[in-house]
Design a protein around this motif. Structure first.
Motif, short mmCIF file in Angstrom:
data_model
loop_
_atom_site.label_atom_id
_atom_site.label_comp_id
_atom_site.label_asym_id
_atom_site.label_seq_id
_atom_site.Cartn_x
_atom_site.Cartn_y
_atom_site.Cartn_z
N LYS A 110 24.02 38.66 60.07
CA LYS A 110 25.15 37.72 59.99
C LYS A 110 25.15 36.68 61.11
O LYS A 110 25.92 35.72 61.07
CB LYS A 110 26.49 38.48 60.04
N ARG B 126 32.79 44.07 40.97
CA ARG B 126 31.66 43.81 40.08
C ARG B 126 32.06 44.26 38.68
O ARG B 126 32.75 45.27 38.52
CB ARG B 126 30.44 44.59 40.57
N ALA C 126 34.52 37.40 49.53
CA ALA C 126 34.95 37.97 48.25
C ALA C 126 33.77 37.74 47.30
O ALA C 126 32.63 37.98 47.67
CB ALA C 126 36.26 37.35 47.79
N ASP D 219 37.46 41.54 45.45
CA ASP D 219 36.52 41.25 44.36
C ASP D 219 35.98 42.56 43.81
O ASP D 219 36.02 43.59 44.46
CB ASP D 219 35.38 40.33 44.81
C1 6PG Z 1 31.05 42.51 47.53
C2 6PG Z 1 31.83 41.91 48.58
C3 6PG Z 1 31.19 40.92 49.45
C4 6PG Z 1 30.86 41.57 50.79
C5 6PG Z 1 29.85 40.75 51.54
C6 6PG Z 1 29.46 41.37 52.86
O1 6PG Z 1 31.60 43.23 46.75
O2 6PG Z 1 29.84 42.26 47.49
O3 6PG Z 1 33.15 42.14 48.66
O4 6PG Z 1 31.91 39.75 49.63
O5 6PG Z 1 32.02 41.71 51.54
O6 6PG Z 1 28.70 40.62 50.74
O7 6PG Z 1 28.92 42.63 52.67
P1 6PG Z 1 28.33 43.46 53.88
O8 6PG Z 1 29.46 43.77 54.79
O9 6PG Z 1 27.74 44.70 53.25
O10 6PG Z 1 27.29 42.61 54.49
#
Ligand code: 6PG
Length: 243
Positions: free
Chosen positions: A199, A72, A148, A70
């Motif tokens: 988590k 932004r 994602a 993914d």
């Molecule tokens: C993004 C991600 C997202 C991320 C999770 C966990 O671009 O925001 O790909 O899915 O993997 O939010 O993020 P952390 O490992 O920082 O908690």
């Protein structure tokens, strides 16, 4: 047939080191290009540092193609960009053919960026069951159970008819381009990197099937014919019963 493995390490650095070793084995053994979808997030940043510091010279980078699970919808120079994070921590510190790096054009209008990314995936990846096959998809798990950029309020993206979709972050409204469920579940291998106390509750819900777990997109990641592996640190895994 899908198989599931759980690996638990002392802390997030140990997770990053173990995953880097596994990636090295995958890449060195491969006879074909290895298509890997990367994730944003804190543990991948650590992983990229480990790769840059310990594998810059020995990893067969020419065999690896990087994609993103993914992205932004921001410029590649924006602090929010997953591409920028990967570039700062890894790509700027290794030598890799430029054509092996397949970023989402976050600076474009989201629907156009999505269409362009779909076309690029279709051009490069082999297919089975009519869907592209990534060799490896790296995922994180958000505190709200997203993975994602498939968030709980857009859980239908797990069954989307296209391989990627424009998603919307629930709080900021930021647009994202994300792989959708069927292509994730068509990968040869999907690995979750999940670390930290924040988590624990989500991991408990998903693994112990607590009420509401079916509302969490991460619950539905089950490769149809591939391997699913969870790399946890002790904190994230504290609700998982030892086998
Ligand atoms: C993004 C991600 C997202 C991320 C999770 C966990 O671009 O925001 O790909 O899915 O993997 O939010 O993020 P952390 O490992 O920082 O908690």
């Amino acid at each position: 047939m899908q198989t599931k493995k759980i690996k638990i390490y002392d802390n997030s650095l140990a997770v990053a080191r173990a995953f880097a070793t596994d990636l090295y084995l995958l890449a060195t053994k491969a006879a074909q290009p290895v298509h890997i979808a990367l994730s944003g997030g804190s543990t991948p940043a650590l992983l990229f540092d480990v790769l840059a510091e310990q594998y810059a010279a020995k990893m067969p980078w020419h065999k690896i193609h990087f994609w993103w699970g993914d992205e932004r919808c921001v410029a590649p120079t924006d602090e929010q960009s997953n591409y920028k994070m990967t570039s700062d921590h890894l790509l700027s510190r290794i030598t890799m053919p430029a054509e092996n790096i397949h970023r989402v054009k976050g600076e474009w209008e989201p629907r156009q960026a999505n269409q362009e990314y779909i076309a690029e995936i279709n051009q490069w990846l082999p297919k089975t069951n009519g869907w592209p096959v990534f060799d490896l998809i790296i995922l994180g798990m958000g505190n709200d159970g997203h993975t994602a950029s498939i968030f709980p309020h857009e859980i239908h993206l797990l069954n989307a008819p296209e391989i990627c979709a424009v998603a919307t972050h629930p709080e900021s409204g930021q647009k994202r381009v994300s792989l959708t469920g069927k292509v994730i579940n068509n990968a040869k291998e999907v690995c979750f990197l999940v670390t930290g106390k924040s988590k624990t509750a989500r991991v408990d819900e998903i693994f112990n099937q607590r009420e509401g777990y079916l509302k969490l997109p991460s619950s539905y990641i089950q490769p149809v014919q591939g391997q699913l592996t969870f790399y946890f640190d002790k904190e994230a895994a504290s609700a998982i019963k030892a086998n």
